[in-house]
Every structure is written in structure tokens, then in C-alpha cells.
Design a protein around this motif. Structure first.
Motif, PDB file in Angstrom:
ATOM      1  N   ILE A   7      44.347  75.273  18.308  1.00 55.73           N
ATOM      2  CA  ILE A   7      43.270  75.124  19.539  1.00 55.73           C
ATOM      3  C   ILE A   7      42.264  75.868  19.072  1.00 55.73           C
ATOM      4  O   ILE A   7      41.942  76.926  18.319  1.00 55.73           O
ATOM      5  CB  ILE A   7      43.853  75.922  20.534  1.00 55.73           C
ATOM      6  CG1 ILE A   7      45.030  75.244  21.139  1.00 55.73           C
ATOM      7  CG2 ILE A   7      43.035  75.931  21.781  1.00 55.73           C
ATOM      8  CD1 ILE A   7      46.156  76.010  22.074  1.00 55.73           C
ATOM      9  N   CYS A  32      43.534  80.581  27.257  1.00 58.80           N
ATOM     10  CA  CYS A  32      44.022  79.358  26.971  1.00 58.80           C
ATOM     11  C   CYS A  32      45.815  79.569  27.325  1.00 58.80           C
ATOM     12  O   CYS A  32      46.470  80.304  26.712  1.00 58.80           O
ATOM     13  CB  CYS A  32      43.869  78.799  25.625  1.00 58.80           C
ATOM     14  SG  CYS A  32      44.927  77.372  25.281  1.00 58.80           S
ATOM     15  N   ARG A  33      46.602  78.562  28.091  1.00 56.92           N
ATOM     16  CA  ARG A  33      47.630  79.062  28.332  1.00 56.92           C
ATOM     17  C   ARG A  33      48.712  77.842  28.062  1.00 56.92           C
ATOM     18  O   ARG A  33      48.296  76.617  28.649  1.00 56.92           O
ATOM     19  CB  ARG A  33      47.842  79.248  29.694  1.00 56.92           C
ATOM     20  CG  ARG A  33      49.203  79.854  30.353  1.00 56.92           C
ATOM     21  CD  ARG A  33      49.031  80.463  31.688  1.00 56.92           C
ATOM     22  NE  ARG A  33      48.413  81.631  31.689  1.00 56.92           N
ATOM     23  CZ  ARG A  33      49.219  82.880  31.555  1.00 56.92           C
ATOM     24  NH1 ARG A  33      50.490  82.811  31.510  1.00 56.92           N
ATOM     25  NH2 ARG A  33      48.564  83.953  31.549  1.00 56.92           N
ATOM     26  N   LEU A  34      49.970  77.780  27.387  1.00 55.79           N
ATOM     27  CA  LEU A  34      50.806  76.744  27.061  1.00 55.79           C
ATOM     28  C   LEU A  34      51.798  76.906  28.434  1.00 55.79           C
ATOM     29  O   LEU A  34      52.488  78.039  28.311  1.00 55.79           O
ATOM     30  CB  LEU A  34      51.221  76.542  25.868  1.00 55.79           C
ATOM     31  CG  LEU A  34      52.647  75.964  25.829  1.00 55.79           C
ATOM     32  CD1 LEU A  34      51.920  74.401  25.890  1.00 55.79           C
ATOM     33  CD2 LEU A  34      53.037  75.860  24.509  1.00 55.79           C
ATOM     34  N   GLU A  73      59.503  77.094  23.212  1.00 53.92           N
ATOM     35  CA  GLU A  73      57.973  76.485  23.081  1.00 53.92           C
ATOM     36  C   GLU A  73      58.284  75.077  22.887  1.00 53.92           C
ATOM     37  O   GLU A  73      57.882  73.800  23.405  1.00 53.92           O
ATOM     38  CB  GLU A  73      57.033  76.909  22.222  1.00 53.92           C
ATOM     39  CG  GLU A  73      56.200  78.068  22.396  1.00 53.92           C
ATOM     40  CD  GLU A  73      57.097  79.395  22.107  1.00 53.92           C
ATOM     41  OE1 GLU A  73      58.363  79.214  22.091  1.00 53.92           O
ATOM     42  OE2 GLU A  73      56.463  80.392  22.190  1.00 53.92           O
ATOM     43  N   SER A  90      50.208  70.197  30.379  1.00 57.01           N
ATOM     44  CA  SER A  90      48.794  70.314  29.991  1.00 57.01           C
ATOM     45  C   SER A  90      48.591  71.607  29.281  1.00 57.01           C
ATOM     46  O   SER A  90      49.383  72.733  29.849  1.00 57.01           O
ATOM     47  CB  SER A  90      47.790  70.259  30.952  1.00 57.01           C
ATOM     48  OG  SER A  90      47.875  68.916  31.333  1.00 57.01           O
ATOM     49  N   LEU A  91      47.704  71.778  28.554  1.00 58.44           N
ATOM     50  CA  LEU A  91      47.125  73.182  28.069  1.00 58.44           C
ATOM     51  C   LEU A  91      46.282  73.488  29.252  1.00 58.44           C
ATOM     52  O   LEU A  91      45.531  72.706  29.730  1.00 58.44           O
ATOM     53  CB  LEU A  91      46.427  73.240  26.595  1.00 58.44           C
ATOM     54  CG  LEU A  91      47.200  73.299  25.386  1.00 58.44           C
ATOM     55  CD1 LEU A  91      46.468  72.863  24.193  1.00 58.44           C
ATOM     56  CD2 LEU A  91      47.930  74.447  25.361  1.00 58.44           C
ATOM     57  N   LYS A  92      46.198  74.610  29.707  1.00 58.19           N
ATOM     58  CA  LYS A  92      45.343  75.048  30.689  1.00 58.19           C
ATOM     59  C   LYS A  92      44.406  76.028  30.260  1.00 58.19           C
ATOM     60  O   LYS A  92      44.721  76.834  29.734  1.00 58.19           O
ATOM     61  CB  LYS A  92      46.022  75.966  31.922  1.00 58.19           C
ATOM     62  CG  LYS A  92      45.214  76.035  33.039  1.00 58.19           C
ATOM     63  CD  LYS A  92      46.352  76.600  34.235  1.00 58.19           C
ATOM     64  CE  LYS A  92      45.462  77.110  35.613  1.00 58.19           C
ATOM     65  NZ  LYS A  92      46.470  77.745  36.328  1.00 58.19           N
ATOM     66  N   TYR A 115      41.811  71.184  31.883  1.00 55.94           N
ATOM     67  CA  TYR A 115      43.281  70.938  31.408  1.00 55.94           C
ATOM     68  C   TYR A 115      43.013  69.915  30.003  1.00 55.94           C
ATOM     69  O   TYR A 115      42.374  69.165  30.181  1.00 55.94           O
ATOM     70  CB  TYR A 115      43.926  70.205  32.243  1.00 55.94           C
ATOM     71  CG  TYR A 115      43.979  71.104  33.530  1.00 55.94           C
ATOM     72  CD1 TYR A 115      45.113  72.003  33.670  1.00 55.94           C
ATOM     73  CD2 TYR A 115      43.202  70.905  34.736  1.00 55.94           C
ATOM     74  CE1 TYR A 115      45.171  72.813  34.749  1.00 55.94           C
ATOM     75  CE2 TYR A 115      43.118  71.937  35.765  1.00 55.94           C
ATOM     76  CZ  TYR A 115      44.159  72.960  35.879  1.00 55.94           C
ATOM     77  OH  TYR A 115      44.448  73.705  36.944  1.00 55.94           O
ATOM     78  N   LEU A 118      48.896  67.582  27.013  1.00 55.38           N
ATOM     79  CA  LEU A 118      49.744  67.067  25.640  1.00 55.38           C
ATOM     80  C   LEU A 118      50.297  65.698  25.641  1.00 55.38           C
ATOM     81  O   LEU A 118      50.208  65.193  24.518  1.00 55.38           O
ATOM     82  CB  LEU A 118      50.667  68.211  25.281  1.00 55.38           C
ATOM     83  CG  LEU A 118      49.964  69.589  25.228  1.00 55.38           C
ATOM     84  CD1 LEU A 118      51.146  70.560  25.161  1.00 55.38           C
ATOM     85  CD2 LEU A 118      49.114  69.534  24.081  1.00 55.38           C
ATOM     86  N   VAL A 152      41.849  70.484  20.328  1.00 49.42           N
ATOM     87  CA  VAL A 152      43.351  70.673  20.409  1.00 49.42           C
ATOM     88  C   VAL A 152      44.034  69.431  19.628  1.00 49.42           C
ATOM     89  O   VAL A 152      44.084  68.575  19.725  1.00 49.42           O
ATOM     90  CB  VAL A 152      43.919  70.298  21.849  1.00 49.42           C
ATOM     91  CG1 VAL A 152      45.475  70.523  21.993  1.00 49.42           C
ATOM     92  CG2 VAL A 152      43.196  71.384  22.986  1.00 49.42           C
TER      93      VAL A 152
END
Length: 168
Positions: A7, A32-34, A73, A90-92, A115, A118, A152
């Protein structure tokens, strides 16, 4: 080779909005959060750019999703591929207002969200490279307050997870 999602948060530009008008919003960083596993944030807060200009973070990070060490993960990535109706695929990215040094009583405040799906990366078989994504106002999800330029690279990891799904 450790499988990972790469990322990069390159830059942020704001359009005219309550954000640019708000004097109390001065410094911004990006998180950034998964899902709920992992949050990474740009080490720097940068001064809020005037409308039409950009601030550059050039921040890169990686989320490891190998079987051995990052099982949760990986299972989450599997669920994205296997469950078409999973809401959070989504990655946020969150744009956060960092209060000034002299106003420590103010909290960090989420001002916008962006967002990257993925699932879409996998469906299109295409990573997102230096792409502008919309940042939506945290108080009004229909209002776009700016653009975040991100990379990404998740396709290889998603392909690997997909192979594993077929073999399970």
C-alpha cells in the motif's frame, strides 16, 4: 516469498468543503485499515492544503498475508473471495485531523473516508497504481471532499489465496 498487500499513500488534495473552511482543521494524516486487523498511519501529519493543491505523504507500507504467520488476515481475504455479499471487502483509508500542539484538549477527528475494494481488484485482475480515489465526508457520505492518490498491490496475494480456496 512472503505474500503481502503493498500500500502506498502518495498524496491528498481537497476540494472546497466544510473541511477547507474549518479553521480548527489544520494538520492531516491518513490511516489505512484492513477490516479490524490492522491499522497503519502516515508517520507525519501535514498542513491542510488549500483547495486545489496537494500534500504529499509518499508513505508505503505492507500487510503480510502469508499462511504461516498471518492466518486471520488470510482467512479474511478468503472470505472476501468466497462470500460475494460480504459488506467490508475494502481497504479503508481515513483522513484524520490532528489537533495542533497547543490545543491538546481537542481529539483527533475523522474527517473523510476513502475505499479500495479488494474484491474488485481480483475481479478486474488489476492492481491499483497511483490512482485518485474519492474521499467522502465523514458527516455526509454522499459528499466528496477530496482525492487521495494511492497504490494498492494486492493481486498476487489474492490470486494465491484464490488458488488455496480451490484446493481446500
Amino acid at each position: 516469498e512472503v505474500e503481502k498487500i503493498q500500500i502506498k499513500i502518495t498524496s491528498l488534495g481537497l476540494t472546497e468543503s466544510r473541511i477547507t473552511a474549518d479553521e480548527t482543521i489544520q494538520q492531516l494524516f491518513v490511516e489505512c485499515r484492513l477490516n479490524n486487523f490492522l491499522a497503519e498511519e502516515t508517520p507525519l501529519s501535514l498542513p491542510k492544503p488549500p483547495s486545489g493543491q496537494r500534500i504529499h505523504y509518499n508513505y508505503s507500507t505492507a500487510i503480510n498475508v502469508d499462511k504461516e504467520d498471518n492466518h486471520a488476515e488470510r482467512e479474511y481475504l478468503k472470505s472476501i473471495l468466497l462470500k460475494p455479499d460480504l459488506p467490508s471487502d475494502s481497504l479503508k483509508f481515513t483522513v484524520v485531523s490532528d489537533p495542533p500542539e497547543d490545543e491538546q484538549d481537542l481529539e483527533c477527528e475523522d474527517i473523510g473516508f476513502a475505499y479500495v475494494s479488494l474484491k474488485e481488484i481480483f475481479q478486474k485482475q488489476r492492481d491499483i497504481i497511483e490512482q485518485d480515489i474519492d474521499v467522502f465526508d465523514s458527516q455526509d457520505a454522499s459528499a466528496v471532499i477530496g482525492k487521495l492518490t494511492v497504490t494498492v498491490e494486492a493481486l498476487n496475494a489474492l490470486r494465491s489465496v484464490h488458488e488455496e480456496c480451490k484446493n481446500d
